[in-house]
Design a protein around this motif. Sequence first.
Motif, PDB file in Angstrom:
ATOM      1  N   UNK A  47      88.830  94.566  19.540  1.00 41.33           N
ATOM      2  CA  UNK A  47      89.529  95.567  18.615  1.00 41.33           C
ATOM      3  C   UNK A  47      90.204  96.711  19.286  1.00 41.33           C
ATOM      4  N   UNK A  48      91.634  96.952  18.756  1.00 44.67           N
ATOM      5  CA  UNK A  48      92.058  98.022  19.574  1.00 44.67           C
ATOM      6  C   UNK A  48      91.292  99.320  19.663  1.00 44.67           C
ATOM      7  N   UNK A  49      91.574 100.087  20.656  1.00 42.63           N
ATOM      8  CA  UNK A  49      90.964 101.226  20.706  1.00 42.63           C
ATOM      9  C   UNK A  49      92.225 102.474  21.261  1.00 42.63           C
ATOM     10  N   UNK A  50      91.943 103.525  20.820  1.00 45.05           N
ATOM     11  CA  UNK A  50      92.797 104.424  21.087  1.00 45.05           C
ATOM     12  C   UNK A  50      92.247 105.613  22.233  1.00 45.05           C
ATOM     13  N   UNK A  51      93.071 106.511  22.713  1.00 46.19           N
ATOM     14  CA  UNK A  51      92.673 107.555  23.626  1.00 46.19           C
ATOM     15  C   UNK A  51      91.958 107.127  24.675  1.00 46.19           C
ATOM     16  N   UNK A  52      92.233 106.046  25.310  1.00 50.16           N
ATOM     17  CA  UNK A  52      91.634 105.530  26.546  1.00 50.16           C
ATOM     18  C   UNK A  52      92.488 106.169  27.815  1.00 50.16           C
ATOM     19  N   UNK A  53      91.832 107.014  28.704  1.00 51.09           N
ATOM     20  CA  UNK A  53      92.686 107.552  29.789  1.00 51.09           C
ATOM     21  C   UNK A  53      91.840 107.232  31.130  1.00 51.09           C
ATOM     22  N   UNK A  54      92.462 107.438  32.020  1.00 46.25           N
ATOM     23  CA  UNK A  54      91.742 107.593  33.290  1.00 46.25           C
ATOM     24  C   UNK A  54      91.563 106.046  34.003  1.00 46.25           C
ATOM     25  N   UNK A  55      90.587 105.992  34.962  1.00 45.59           N
ATOM     26  CA  UNK A  55      90.387 104.484  35.239  1.00 45.59           C
ATOM     27  C   UNK A  55      89.997 103.694  34.192  1.00 45.59           C
ATOM     28  N   UNK A  56      89.448 103.973  32.935  1.00 46.63           N
ATOM     29  CA  UNK A  56      88.973 103.252  31.874  1.00 46.63           C
ATOM     30  C   UNK A  56      90.364 102.382  31.465  1.00 46.63           C
ATOM     31  N   UNK A  57      91.166 102.957  31.752  1.00 46.73           N
ATOM     32  CA  UNK A  57      92.664 102.293  31.179  1.00 46.73           C
ATOM     33  C   UNK A  57      92.461 100.819  31.661  1.00 46.73           C
ATOM     34  N   UNK A  58      92.135 100.808  32.973  1.00 39.92           N
ATOM     35  CA  UNK A  58      92.081  99.240  33.560  1.00 39.92           C
ATOM     36  C   UNK A  58      90.967  98.237  32.874  1.00 39.92           C
ATOM     37  N   UNK A  59      89.981  98.868  32.360  1.00 45.90           N
ATOM     38  CA  UNK A  59      88.862  97.884  31.832  1.00 45.90           C
ATOM     39  C   UNK A  59      89.281  97.611  30.228  1.00 45.90           C
ATOM     40  N   UNK A  60      90.191  98.369  29.515  1.00 48.00           N
ATOM     41  CA  UNK A  60      90.845  98.006  28.208  1.00 48.00           C
ATOM     42  C   UNK A  60      92.102  97.365  28.120  1.00 48.00           C
ATOM     43  N   UNK A  61      92.661  97.064  29.378  1.00 52.28           N
ATOM     44  CA  UNK A  61      93.990  96.267  29.268  1.00 52.28           C
ATOM     45  C   UNK A  61      93.753  94.903  29.074  1.00 52.28           C
ATOM     46  N   UNK A  62      93.884  94.714  27.759  1.00 57.24           N
ATOM     47  CA  UNK A  62      93.704  93.223  27.230  1.00 57.24           C
ATOM     48  C   UNK A  62      95.246  92.673  26.655  1.00 57.24           C
ATOM     49  N   UNK A  63      95.252  91.302  26.697  1.00 56.43           N
ATOM     50  CA  UNK A  63      96.268  90.526  26.106  1.00 56.43           C
ATOM     51  C   UNK A  63      96.011  90.156  24.605  1.00 56.43           C
ATOM     52  N   UNK A  64      96.806  90.068  23.827  1.00 56.83           N
ATOM     53  CA  UNK A  64      96.593  89.734  22.440  1.00 56.83           C
ATOM     54  C   UNK A  64      96.614  88.279  22.401  1.00 56.83           C
ATOM     55  N   UNK A  65      95.229  87.687  22.048  1.00 59.17           N
ATOM     56  CA  UNK A  65      94.992  86.507  22.134  1.00 59.17           C
ATOM     57  C   UNK A  65      95.641  85.580  21.328  1.00 59.17           C
ATOM     58  N   UNK A  66      95.750  86.195  20.113  1.00 57.09           N
ATOM     59  CA  UNK A  66      96.399  85.352  19.060  1.00 57.09           C
ATOM     60  C   UNK A  66      97.940  85.110  19.411  1.00 57.09           C
ATOM     61  N   UNK A  67      98.418  86.088  19.903  1.00 60.62           N
ATOM     62  CA  UNK A  67      99.862  85.891  20.201  1.00 60.62           C
ATOM     63  C   UNK A  67      99.903  84.707  21.604  1.00 60.62           C
ATOM     64  N   UNK A  68      99.112  84.940  22.538  1.00 57.67           N
ATOM     65  CA  UNK A  68      99.005  83.867  23.525  1.00 57.67           C
ATOM     66  C   UNK A  68      99.170  82.609  23.059  1.00 57.67           C
TER      67      UNK A  68
END
Length: 175
Positions: A47-68
């Motif tokens: 699920x999309x999330x907002x307001x992710x900052x700092x090092x947490x950006x790395x863990x929340x970097x996903x690709x849209x599976x449906x688009x892939x």
Amino acid sequence: MGRRNVLIEGGSGTGKTAVCEELARRGYQAIHGDRELAYRGDPKTGEPVGNVTGLAVHDHHLWRVDKVRALVADHSEPVTFFCGGSRNVLQFIHLFDAVFVLDVDTATLIRRLDSRPEEEWGGRGRDAERDLILHLHRTRADVPAGGIAIDSTASVAYVVDEILALSDTAGNSAR
């Protein structure tokens, strides 16, 4: 997009963007996943999330599976290269005919990070991000297992030639 679909993965600073640009320059269909497919999402639910900052950006970097899935299902090109990294790669890695994992030695990685502008992930002055990148490089915790390892310390042209030869696409005509 391709009758054959190839994933080019690797840790930060290993050359995924440069390889993607070189493939496109040569006329191949090249998808820059970090620009065209990525979003910030919950690594467990997607699920999309907002307001992710700092090092947490790395863990929340996903690709849209449906688009892939949709891009892989489109066979209008002889081959399509998907370049970039995502934390949810295991949800779609099975869709690819070949997976390459770019790798560099630590000195090359540091040199590449030193050349990044400060506004780029791991760039100058972003010490916490650089520390994370170096940790992930040492542990290889950030790349999928089982891919074909490519030493990307060589020139981009050489690296792309090696990927093309190993993916059995060197003989296929580009667009």
